[in-house]
Design a protein around this motif. Structure first.
Motif, mmCIF file in Angstrom:
data_model
loop_
_atom_site.group_PDB
_atom_site.id
_atom_site.type_symbol
_atom_site.label_atom_id
_atom_site.label_comp_id
_atom_site.label_asym_id
_atom_site.label_seq_id
_atom_site.Cartn_x
_atom_site.Cartn_y
_atom_site.Cartn_z
ATOM 1 N N GLN A 3 -10.041 -3.905 -0.460
ATOM 2 C CA GLN A 3 -9.847 -3.892 -1.900
ATOM 3 C C GLN A 3 -10.536 -2.673 -2.518
ATOM 4 O O GLN A 3 -9.991 -2.019 -3.399
ATOM 5 N N TYR B 47 9.226 -3.466 -15.470
ATOM 6 C CA TYR B 47 8.040 -2.679 -15.122
ATOM 7 C C TYR B 47 7.661 -1.719 -16.240
ATOM 8 O O TYR B 47 6.518 -1.327 -16.377
ATOM 9 N N TRP C 273 11.733 5.740 -7.808
ATOM 10 C CA TRP C 273 10.803 4.801 -7.185
ATOM 11 C C TRP C 273 10.999 3.417 -7.771
ATOM 12 O O TRP C 273 10.855 3.218 -8.965
ATOM 13 N N GLU D 280 3.975 1.466 -0.888
ATOM 14 C CA GLU D 280 4.734 1.552 -2.128
ATOM 15 C C GLU D 280 3.918 2.197 -3.230
ATOM 16 O O GLU D 280 4.373 3.096 -3.922
ATOM 17 N N PHE E 130 -1.500 -3.877 -12.749
ATOM 18 C CA PHE E 130 -0.480 -4.727 -12.149
ATOM 19 C C PHE E 130 -0.427 -4.524 -10.636
ATOM 20 O O PHE E 130 -0.388 -5.474 -9.863
ATOM 21 N N GLU E 131 -0.468 -3.246 -10.239
ATOM 22 C CA GLU E 131 -0.434 -2.936 -8.803
ATOM 23 C C GLU E 131 -1.677 -3.479 -8.115
ATOM 24 O O GLU E 131 -1.618 -3.991 -7.008
ATOM 25 N N LYS E 132 -2.806 -3.335 -8.789
ATOM 26 C CA LYS E 132 -4.057 -3.831 -8.217
ATOM 27 C C LYS E 132 -3.954 -5.328 -7.982
ATOM 28 O O LYS E 132 -4.347 -5.831 -6.941
ATOM 29 N N ASN F 178 1.486 3.205 -16.797
ATOM 30 C CA ASN F 178 0.200 2.527 -16.948
ATOM 31 C C ASN F 178 0.171 1.152 -16.293
ATOM 32 O O ASN F 178 -0.278 0.175 -16.884
ATOM 33 N N ARG F 179 0.701 1.059 -15.090
ATOM 34 C CA ARG F 179 0.731 -0.257 -14.451
ATOM 35 C C ARG F 179 -0.255 -0.356 -13.290
ATOM 36 O O ARG F 179 -0.043 -1.111 -12.349
ATOM 37 N N VAL F 180 -1.335 0.397 -13.377
ATOM 38 C CA VAL F 180 -2.326 0.374 -12.301
ATOM 39 C C VAL F 180 -2.876 -1.029 -12.097
ATOM 40 O O VAL F 180 -3.007 -1.509 -10.969
ATOM 41 N N LEU G 26 0.835 -1.195 0.000
ATOM 42 C CA LEU G 26 0.000 0.000 0.000
ATOM 43 C C LEU G 26 0.872 1.248 0.000
ATOM 44 O O LEU G 26 0.657 2.198 -0.748
ATOM 45 N N ARG H 109 -1.305 -7.149 -7.585
ATOM 46 C CA ARG H 109 -0.379 -7.452 -6.477
ATOM 47 C C ARG H 109 -1.080 -7.264 -5.146
ATOM 48 O O ARG H 109 -0.965 -8.068 -4.223
ATOM 49 N N PHE H 110 -1.801 -6.168 -5.056
ATOM 50 C CA PHE H 110 -2.468 -5.859 -3.798
ATOM 51 C C PHE H 110 -3.554 -6.883 -3.499
ATOM 52 O O PHE H 110 -3.646 -7.398 -2.385
ATOM 53 N N ASN H 111 -4.359 -7.183 -4.523
ATOM 54 C CA ASN H 111 -5.454 -8.112 -4.285
ATOM 55 C C ASN H 111 -4.953 -9.471 -3.850
ATOM 56 O O ASN H 111 -5.548 -10.124 -2.998
ATOM 57 N N LEU I 202 -2.652 6.236 4.479
ATOM 58 C CA LEU I 202 -2.310 4.916 5.012
ATOM 59 C C LEU I 202 -3.100 4.615 6.271
ATOM 60 O O LEU I 202 -3.567 3.500 6.474
ATOM 61 N N VAL J 178 3.704 4.639 -11.216
ATOM 62 C CA VAL J 178 2.735 3.605 -11.569
ATOM 63 C C VAL J 178 1.851 4.087 -12.708
ATOM 64 O O VAL J 178 1.621 3.384 -13.688
ATOM 65 N N ASN K 245 -8.436 0.363 -1.932
ATOM 66 C CA ASN K 245 -7.257 0.368 -2.785
ATOM 67 C C ASN K 245 -7.612 0.738 -4.214
ATOM 68 O O ASN K 245 -6.947 1.540 -4.857
ATOM 69 N N THR L 134 -6.635 4.040 -6.807
ATOM 70 C CA THR L 134 -6.078 4.030 -8.160
ATOM 71 C C THR L 134 -6.873 4.938 -9.089
ATOM 72 O O THR L 134 -6.394 5.301 -10.152
#
Lengths: 575, 634
Positions: free
Chosen positions: B154, B492, B480, A197, A213-215, A209-211, A195, A217-219, B177, A205, B157, B161
């Motif tokens: 979820q 990435y 980052w 990160e 991907f992050e989602k 355009n890696r939203v 979170l 990972r988080f999920n 956070l 991110v 989060n 985004t």
């Protein structure tokens, strides 16, 4: 855990008092069912109303005494636990304050902070609970068993079955659950990390355009956390009902076998009722004990971490007979100095000798890892050297008091750490008794006066913790003012101009030159134009001396210096 | 951190606020195991609760999260009712057993074992079922709470985004956070415990009162005397202890803050010989903490004994009154025993209800904060335009652009810039001049207020944000990298890259050499904040990452002093490699870059005040010339 309990020593008397008072209180509480049994077996059976009332009064007296004692125990326990926490916290803090950077970095500031705050609190809370429960539960258990046995030995045999079954159940469930708690903790950390990160890197991110991907990972982490959470809670859901059923079945057994005893004339009904009460007390105290045992490992981990810090003995100490040093100026001399970080294979600074004279600027240049910062940090004796010697006005710094030595130095670190407080307070960190005028002068020289004046409250503007309401360049300038106000004999600037733009950098350096007079200036820099005017430039390469001289001299025959200059393309000079 | 923290004071504040998030973050790690109520869980009620503003609305919305699990919740409720029901009846049955024993004893006849046996069999049945249902209730609830919470987490989060970048610039990471972690945690705890406890406690109290009335209204009255007593005790102790808990919490915060500050600034504390002052201040706070702490502990610690005492009072009253009533013949001895058990069982749920009420309040306050976050305005969704992006040239034009972070106070007034494909545009200016604003606009992190930005004639607003960003790559000073292998971090830049591409990119970025010297090579896991490699090396990785994404347009932030000269040379070479044939916007610190740039934008106080080539600007003899000469003016 045990070794940390030695800090309980000053509270020896109070702790013994707690134990004695708990003992008496517990006995009184245990006495209540006995009196109740008498009400039934003597009062009711004999139709003796005055006896019932008299015994009732006794019960009341016992209960009042019991509560009085418990309150007292509570009073002492709170004071002892909090006092203990206070002592340990202080010991820890004082010890850490005396750490050299070497020891400090061994554990690291983040970990030291957790140890001094959370870990101490954890131990203190568990101690608090132990003082209340761990004294009461065993006494209750023991007293309950003794009284039960004294009431009816044969019936007490039931406990031989019930107690181990209960203990085993608790053991089995907690053995399954405890490792899962650890796992759960790890997964919580992972979730927090992800979170954090993605918060810090929002721009990156989105830029890539890696939203999604992050989602993902988080999920995934979220689901793992959820599943472990469900598993833990499912295991825990066995605990309470199984304890209840064991206790209740024990009661049924007591009534059944008690009935047989009564039928045989070996027992009275009031006794049976009292016995039931005792059985409740015994089983409850066992449950209390087992919870306490579950708590202990948590405190144990904390105790271990706290102890680790307490056991570190700061290795930089003041000499027993310090040499007095009274010079108005200070000459700094390095003689064949070699220094190595603890456990490091390679020396950070190797065989360095030079002389920095009052009224002159000595600059140190070299690439990252060349040992520049390590070298200047040796002067205030943040670390002790391995061989050679560092002399200030001819006296080895190890023969001086640390305080005396550091009083001579105005140190501006690479990272300008400020403290919460006003700007003036932060500047006065350098010299406690500086007047407002002196503070303003220092700010003036440090090129900080403009932005300070722009603030509504001027030098009384409050700076948040770590200076979070200032920009990097502003913080650096305040750190410089803090060193200036000290009017020290030695200035150490460790790459202190890096966050400033060229213009401010130049202005600051010319103002400094006027201000620092006969002081010895030692400055670390990355930019060639910052060091160019120095009386002496020390070129470091991989911890070793690669050359000493003025800009022109080095430019002539020092390849490493030439390389550095070349990389910064000084051709702009001609423009 | 973000692109912002070396420009624009306002942004710097926000950027640095991350350090305050560190302060808060410390608390996150330690989690109490959830589930079974710990002994004496009355502790919750001692904490000062936060109050939600809109109780009803928030409550309703929180309940709506439970709707998908309606069936499970009905099961939980039914199980709770059964568990409590069986639990409430059993003392009466046990009492009957005692009565039968006593009667046979006083009447001098033998024990009626068949009657007793029947009663005990019923008891076994009651206890077994009570425990079984209590177990089922908790077991099912475990899944309900955890699933609900995971969904909520979820949702939060995903909401994040979809938020505009400005949200992250305005709110500290610590704040966000704390909502996503602490607040959700609060809700979790209360879901897991409060919900079932409310059900059981209420049913227990009602059930017990009914049973007592049924056995003997007179004795019920005796027990009833103790109820207002417990309420008074719970109330007074709670209000008292809250006061001390609050000041304990404050002092704890103070001392933690002091410790954190002194440790973080250890070097400075030592350098300026401030150890004694630090200890002195520490002692003062520590003493205050001790005083508030022991009082808070003492008063809250009294709660349980006081409740026990009241229980004992009830016990004594029942014993005496019951004894007299038994003599009187109006009730049986077993009923007295049952009464004793009931009166003891009564105090526990009462303490629980008080604590649960507080928990629910805290949970609702947390829920309110989360709902506020979920209700924040999102970036509007955009459908990608039907344009072949690959065919576009990297011409960038700013056409009469006006922009300001605050509405009504524009900082860029009327910017006109034309950059041709492959050109380098340098952005220069003193610290705090607002150089990142240009990046924010180019990448559509912020939208222009007036005018437009277009690439090869296509307005950025006609494309979706994703399409815009796919044409760019950024290399910022704030490198980052995420917690993963170097390989994944380079990869990435683009989805579905091969291993060979990654190594090739690393090689072009002059990163391959140092990566190979690491013990695990490309599989080296970068730790949090990637402290296991140097700043310069991190930058090389971000360059490789940008290379992989093969963008049309580049946004670069040149390294300043944090990188050593040798790595800097590599970084420079890598950047030159990257810039080849691409339109590049460079926040420049280096003269060579500035001099070779096709166009220089000079910024000050948020606005672009001069633009042109190096020589043109020198001839103008304005701000740029001043800035340029000052470097060697010392």
């Amino acid at each position: 855990m045990l070794s940390i309990l030695k800090y309980l020593k000053p509270y020896k008397l109070q702790v013994s008092l707690i134990i004695v008072l708990t003992l008496i209180g517990t006995l009184l509480e245990l006495y209540l069912p006995t009196l109740m049994a008498d009400v039934v077996d003597i009062g009711i059976v004999n139709n003796d109303i005055p006896y019932i009332l008299r015994t009732g009064l006794w019960m009341l007296v016992c209960a009042i005494f019991a509560i009085g004692l418990t309150v007292l125990v509570n009073f002492f326990a709170s004071r002892v636990a909090m006092g203990f926490g206070k002592d340990v916290r202080r010991k820890l803090f004082v010890n850490v304050e005396n750490f050299s950077l070497q020891e400090f970095e061994k554990i690291g500031p983040a970990s030291l902070i957790t140890r001094s705050t959370n870990d101490v609190k954890q131990i203190q809370d568990v101690l608090n609970m132990m003082l209340r429960m761990m004294t009461r539960a065993p006494l209750m258990l023991l007293g309950g068993i003794i009284l039960a046995v004294s009431r009816d030995q044969t019936l007490s045999l039931i406990f031989i079955v019930a107690l181990p079954v209960l203990a085993l159940t608790i053991y089995l469930i907690s053995r399954k659950a405890i490792p899962l708690f650890g796992e759960l903790q790890k997964k919580t950390d992972r979730l927090n990390l992800l979170l954090r990160e993605s918060l810090i890197g929002t721009r990156v991110v989105r830029a890539f355009n890696r939203v999604e991907f992050e989602k993902k990972r988080f999920n995934q982490a979220n689901e793992e956390f959820r599943d472990t959470g469900i598993r833990v809670n499912k295991i825990i859901s066995f605990l309470f009902p199984s304890m209840m059923i064991i206790m209740n079945f024990t009661n049924i057994a007591i009534v059944w076998f008690g009935a047989i005893r009564i039928d045989a004339g070996a027992m009275q009904v009031g006794n049976l009722m009292a016995f039931l009460q005792y059985s409740m007390m015994i089983l409850m105290s066992l449950i209390m004990l087992s919870f306490a045992f579950i708590m202990i490992p948590r405190a144990q981990a904390s105790a271990k971490r706290v102890n680790e810090v307490l056991l570190i003995d700061p290795d930089i100490k003041d000499p027993e007979q310090a040499k007095a040093e009274t010079g108005a100026h200070a000459e700094v001399e390095f003689k064949n100095v070699t220094f190595r970080y603890a456990g490091a294979e390679k020396a950070a600074v190797e065989d360095i000798s030079f002389l920095a004279k009052p009224g002159e600027t000595t600059a140190i240049i070299g690439s990252t890892g060349a040992g520049k910062t390590s070298l200047v940090q040796l002067i205030p004796r943040f670390y002790d050297i391995e061989s050679g010697s560092i002399l200030v006005n001819g006296i080895d710094i190890r023969e001086m008091k640390q305080h005396t030595l550091r009083e001579k130095i105005g140190y501006v670190p690479q990272k300008a750490s400020l403290f919460s407080g006003t700007i003036a307070e932060n500047v006065r960190f350098g010299a406690k008794d500086a007047t407002d005028q002196e503070v303003m002068d220092a700010l003036q020289t440090a090129q900080a006066i403009d932005f300070v004046n722009e603030k509504e409250d001027g030098i009384n503007t409050y700076i948040e913790q770590a200076g979070s309401n200032l920009s990097g360049g502003q913080k650096q300038r305040l750190a410089i003012a803090r060193a200036l106000v000290r009017k020290p004999e030695i200035y150490i600037f460790d790459d202190s101009f890096s966050a400033l733009d060229y213009k401010t950098d130049a202005k600051l350096r010319s103002a400094l030159k006027e201000e620092t007079g006969n002081s010895t200036i030692i400055l670390v820099a990355q930019r060639v134009n910052t060091v160019m005017d120095a009386d002496r430039i020390i070129v470091l390469n991989e911890g070793k001396l690669a050359g000493i001289g003025t800009h022109e001299e080095l430019l002539k025959d020092n390849t490493i210096y030439q390389e550095i200059v070349e990389s910064q393309r000084t051709e702009g000079e001609s423009a | 951190m973000t692109a912002n923290n070396h420009d624009q004071d306002k942004h710097e504040n926000q950027a640095n606020a991350d350090s305050s998030s560190k302060k808060r973050r410390r608390g996150f790690g330690r989690k109490q195991p959830q589930g079974g109520p710990p002994p004496g869980s009355g502790g919750h009620m001692m904490m000062p609760g936060q109050k939600p503003k809109e109780f009803k609305k928030t409550f309703k919305r929180l309940v709506s999260y439970l709707k998908p699990r309606k069936v499970a919740l009905i099961f939980v409720t039914v199980a709770a009712i059964f568990a409590t029901f069986f639990n409430v009846i059993s003392p009466k049955v046990l009492g009957d057993a005692t009565s039968s024993l006593f009667e046979s004893f006083t009447q001098g006849v033998g024990v009626d074992f068949s009657y007793l046996g029947n009663l005990l069999l019923i008891l076994i049945f009651l206890y077994a079922f009570s425990s079984l249902f209590a177990f089922l209730q908790q077991y099912i609830m475990a899944g309900v709470a955890q699933r609900t919470i995971a969904e909520m987490r979820q949702e939060v989060n995903e909401k994040l985004t979809r938020m505009p970048i400005s949200y992250f610039d305005k709110h500290s990471h610590g704040d966000i956070l704390s909502r996503a972690v602490n607040d959700i945690d609060n809700i979790n705890n209360s879901l897991q415990q409060a919900l079932t406890q409310v059900i059981t406690s209420v049913i227990t109290v009602i059930g017990i009162i009914i049973m007592m009335l049924f056995i003997s209204p007179l004795l019920t009255l005796v027990v009833a005397i103790t109820i207002p007593l417990s309420v008074i005790v719970v109330r007074t102790i709670a209000t008292f202890s809250q006061k001390y808990f609050k000041s304990q919490q404050e002092e704890l915060g103070m001392i933690n803050g002091h410790i954190e500050e002194m440790y973080t600034g250890h070097q400075v504390v030592k350098a300026f010989g401030h150890e004694d002052e630090a200890i002195e201040e520490f002692d003062e706070i520590n003493e205050r903490l001790y005083k508030a702490g022991w009082k808070a502990q003492f008063i809250s610690g009294i709660m349980m004994p006081m409740m026990t005492f009241i229980g004992h009072l009830g016990y004594i009253f029942v014993s005496i009154a019951g004894g007299l009533l038994v003599l009187n013949g109006s009730i049986r001895i077993g009923d007295v025993q049952a009464f004793i058990q009931y009166s003891q069982q009564l105090s526990q749920p009462m303490v629980q209800v008080a604590s649960v009420a507080n928990m629910i309040q805290t949970a609702l306050a947390s829920a309110e904060r989360i709902f506020n976050l979920l209700d924040e305005k999102e970036e509007p969704r955009e459908t990608p335009a039907d344009i072949n992006l690959d065919a576009l040239r990297g011409d960038v034009s700013f056409d009469h652009v006006q922009f300001g972070y605050e509405e009504g106070s524009p900082i860029i007034h009327n910017l006109k810039v034309e950059a041709k494909d492959g050109q380098t545009i340098a952005i220069v200016g003193p610290t705090g001049a607002g150089k990142t604003t240009i990046i924010n606009l180019l990448m559509r992190f912020y939208e222009v207020n007036k005018g437009s930005i277009s690439i090869d004639g296509v307005k950025l607003t006609n494309l979706s944000r994703e399409q815009v960003r796919s044409m760019f790559a950024m290399v910022l000073q704030d490198t980052w990298l995420f917690n993963g292998t170097i390989r994944d971090n380079i990869g990435y830049g683009r989805e579905g890259v091969t291993n060979e591409e990654i190594v090739a990119a690393a090689r072009s970025a002059y990163a391959d050499d140092f990566i190979r010297t690491l013990p695990d090579g490309y599989d080296t896991v970068l730790s949090e904040d990637a402290t296991n490699i140097s700043q310069g090396q991190r930058q090389l990785i971000t360059i490789a990452r940008a290379l992989i994404s093969d963008p049309k347009i580049l946004i670069l932030d040149e390294a300043t002093s944090s990188v050593d000269t040798r790595t800097e040379m590599n970084v420079q070479k890598a950047m030159n490699e990257l810039m080849k044939g691409r339109t590049s916007f460079v926040i420049a610190h280096r003269l060579s870059t500035i001099k070779d740039a096709d166009l220089i934008l000079v910024m000050n106080k948020g606005d672009i005040i001069e633009k042109g080539s190096h020589h043109e600007l020198l001839e103008q003899d304005g701000f740029y010339a001043d800035l340029y000469y000052s470097q060697f003016g010392a």
